[in-house]
Structures are given as C-alpha cells and as structure tokens.
Scaffold this motif. Structure first.
Motif, short mmCIF file in Angstrom:
data_model
loop_
_atom_site.label_atom_id
_atom_site.label_comp_id
_atom_site.label_asym_id
_atom_site.label_seq_id
_atom_site.Cartn_x
_atom_site.Cartn_y
_atom_site.Cartn_z
N PHE A 105 0.83 -1.20 0.00
CA PHE A 105 0.00 0.00 0.00
C PHE A 105 0.87 1.26 0.00
CE2 PHE A 105 -2.40 3.36 2.15
CZ PHE A 105 -3.56 3.38 1.39
N GLN A 116 2.72 1.28 -3.39
CA GLN A 116 1.77 1.19 -4.51
C GLN A 116 2.29 0.26 -5.61
OE1 GLN A 116 -1.65 2.93 -5.05
NE2 GLN A 116 -1.17 2.21 -2.97
N LYS A 125 -8.48 -1.13 -7.37
CA LYS A 125 -8.19 0.20 -6.83
C LYS A 125 -9.37 0.72 -6.02
CE LYS A 125 -5.25 1.43 -10.78
NZ LYS A 125 -5.02 2.36 -11.90
N THR A 126 -9.11 1.75 -5.26
CA THR A 126 -10.16 2.44 -4.51
C THR A 126 -9.84 3.92 -4.47
OG1 THR A 126 -11.41 2.43 -2.43
CG2 THR A 126 -9.02 2.22 -2.26
N VAL A 127 -10.81 4.73 -4.10
CA VAL A 127 -10.62 6.18 -4.05
C VAL A 127 -10.50 6.62 -2.60
CG1 VAL A 127 -11.60 8.43 -4.61
CG2 VAL A 127 -11.87 6.51 -6.20
N ILE A 128 -9.39 7.29 -2.28
CA ILE A 128 -9.15 7.83 -0.93
C ILE A 128 -8.82 9.30 -1.08
CG2 ILE A 128 -7.75 7.71 1.16
CD1 ILE A 128 -7.28 4.78 0.61
N ASN A 129 -9.64 10.16 -0.47
CA ASN A 129 -9.45 11.62 -0.56
C ASN A 129 -9.35 12.10 -1.99
OD1 ASN A 129 -9.42 11.91 2.26
ND2 ASN A 129 -7.22 11.55 2.37
N GLU A 177 -8.24 10.51 -4.54
CA GLU A 177 -7.11 9.94 -5.27
C GLU A 177 -7.32 8.45 -5.48
OE1 GLU A 177 -2.21 9.58 -4.96
OE2 GLU A 177 -3.39 10.57 -3.39
N ILE A 232 -6.22 4.88 -5.54
CA ILE A 232 -5.17 4.16 -4.83
C ILE A 232 -5.28 2.66 -5.10
CG2 ILE A 232 -4.19 3.62 -2.57
CD1 ILE A 232 -3.79 6.50 -3.37
N ARG A 263 -5.25 -1.13 -4.20
CA ARG A 263 -5.52 -1.93 -3.01
C ARG A 263 -4.46 -3.03 -2.90
NH1 ARG A 263 -11.40 -4.08 -3.98
NH2 ARG A 263 -11.02 -5.04 -1.93
#
Length: 226
Positions: A157, A160, A184-188, A190, A192, A194
C-alpha cells in the motif's frame, strides 16, 4: 512405534500448513482448457501449490497411520450416504460442463479440501496438556501468517506496487498501480491501489485476515493479559 512417528509427522506438517496458508507459490499448467480466445486465463489453469503438496502429505501419512492401526473406516457411508451422492453429482456435473478440464480441476480441489476438513474433524484434540500445547502451536502459526501477510499488504500500500525479490517466492504477483485490471479504490479523491499481499485479490486477503484474527484473537488476548 511407526504409528506414533506418523502421528507426530502429520501433525507437524499441519502446523507448517497453518503457517504457509497465505503462500501462493505454485506451478501452473496450461492445457487447452485454460485458454480463452488464445489468451491464458490463470484461474482456469490447473495449479499445484506448495500448500497442496503439504495437504497431500498430511492426508497420505494420516491414511497410512490408520492402516497400520487397522482403522480403515474413516466415514460411515451407510449413514452418510448423501456425502457420496453429492460428490457423484459434482463429478457428473464436471464431466458435462462446457469446460470439462477446468471443472474437473475444481472438483479435485473440492475433494482435497473436503478431505482436509475431515482430517481436522477426526484429529480434534481432547482436553489434555498435549492438546493445549498443540492448540497453542497452531495459534502461533496462524498468528505469524496473519502478521506477515499484514506487513506485506502495508508495504504494498505504501509503495503502490508489489515488493518483488524474495516475496515472489511466497507467491506475490508482479504489479503496480498502473497495471491494467488492478484493484483500486478512491481515498481523498485519489485513485489508490488496493494491496494484495500474496493473495490473488484484495478481497481474498481481507477474508483471510478476518478469519485468521477471529481464530487467533482468544490466543492473543490470553498472551497479552495473562
């Protein structure tokens, strides 16, 4: 004498299996049934994993121990005939499947894990000093498996990407955030990647960590608050 040695050996191998559960090191075979439109599909590929070799060794030693002890009857099929009926149904369904090769491979895996489940059920430990020690050793192995899988996931993580090197031998696949089809996932706001650790998908990693923590939590609490 032989029976006692076999008993100790298959139990020690089972401890090793608990420790290596997350390891996905294996050898892939690529028959025609594993190709779709000329492309190799890994989940259709028959694969012999290191853990498969451990399971086969455990079951083989256990069966040999029972033969030596004249305990040939493992399950009473006259009473549990429906178990045999289910496997016959699955076998026929596999032979009639659109992709018989891939279906038969999955059937073999079902038989393998069913026999492993039978082994665990038949080798349940009575309340004794030896049993408690064995349970503690199993908890240690599972705890270590959860810890090193978590550390690999955290590192993936942060960077990346996969870690490579030695971790390839644990079954880690080569990828980074730009790899097509990567989870992938969205954090803030962005996007990212997984982490996978050594598993084929982040959801498989999450499932292993969840079950592993549930199984080892009583052991961890005893060690921390004893």
């Amino acid at each position: 004498m032989w029976s006692l040695s076999l008993n100790n050996l298959h139990r020690k191998l089972f401890l090793g299996l608990c420790l290596l559960l997350p390891v996905q090191l294996g050898y892939h075979f690529w028959p025609l049934s594993s190709y779709v439109m000329g492309l190799r599909i890994d989940y259709l590929s028959p694969t012999v994993y290191l853990t498969d070799l451990l399971v086969v060794s455990i079951l083989g030693l256990w069966f040999l121990e029972r033969i030596i002890n004249y305990q040939l009857s493992i399950i009473n099929f006259s009473k549990h005939w429906w178990v045999l009926a289910i496997f016959v149904f699955l076998l026929v369904g596999s032979l009639l499947a659109q992709n018989p090769g891939a279906a038969l491979y999955k059937f073999v895996k079902i038989v393998e894990f069913s026999l492993l489940g039978l082994y665990v059920a038949k080798n349940s430990y009575q309340l004794s000093v030896t049993a408690k020690r064995q349970a503690t050793l199993i908890s240690y192995q599972l705890s270590l498996a959860v810890i090193y899988s978590s550390l690999i996931a955290v590192a993936q993580f942060i960077f990346q990407s996969s870690l490579g090197g030695f971790f390839w031998w644990l079954g880690e696949r080569t990828f980074n955030a730009a790899t097509p089809g990567i989870a992938k996932t969205v954090i803030n706001g962005e996007l990212i990647m997984r982490p996978y650790a050594t598993f084929p998908h982040p959801n498989a990693l999450a499932g292993f960590l969840l079950v592993g923590l549930i199984l080892t939590l009583p052991f961890i609490r005893r060690r921390l608050f004893a």
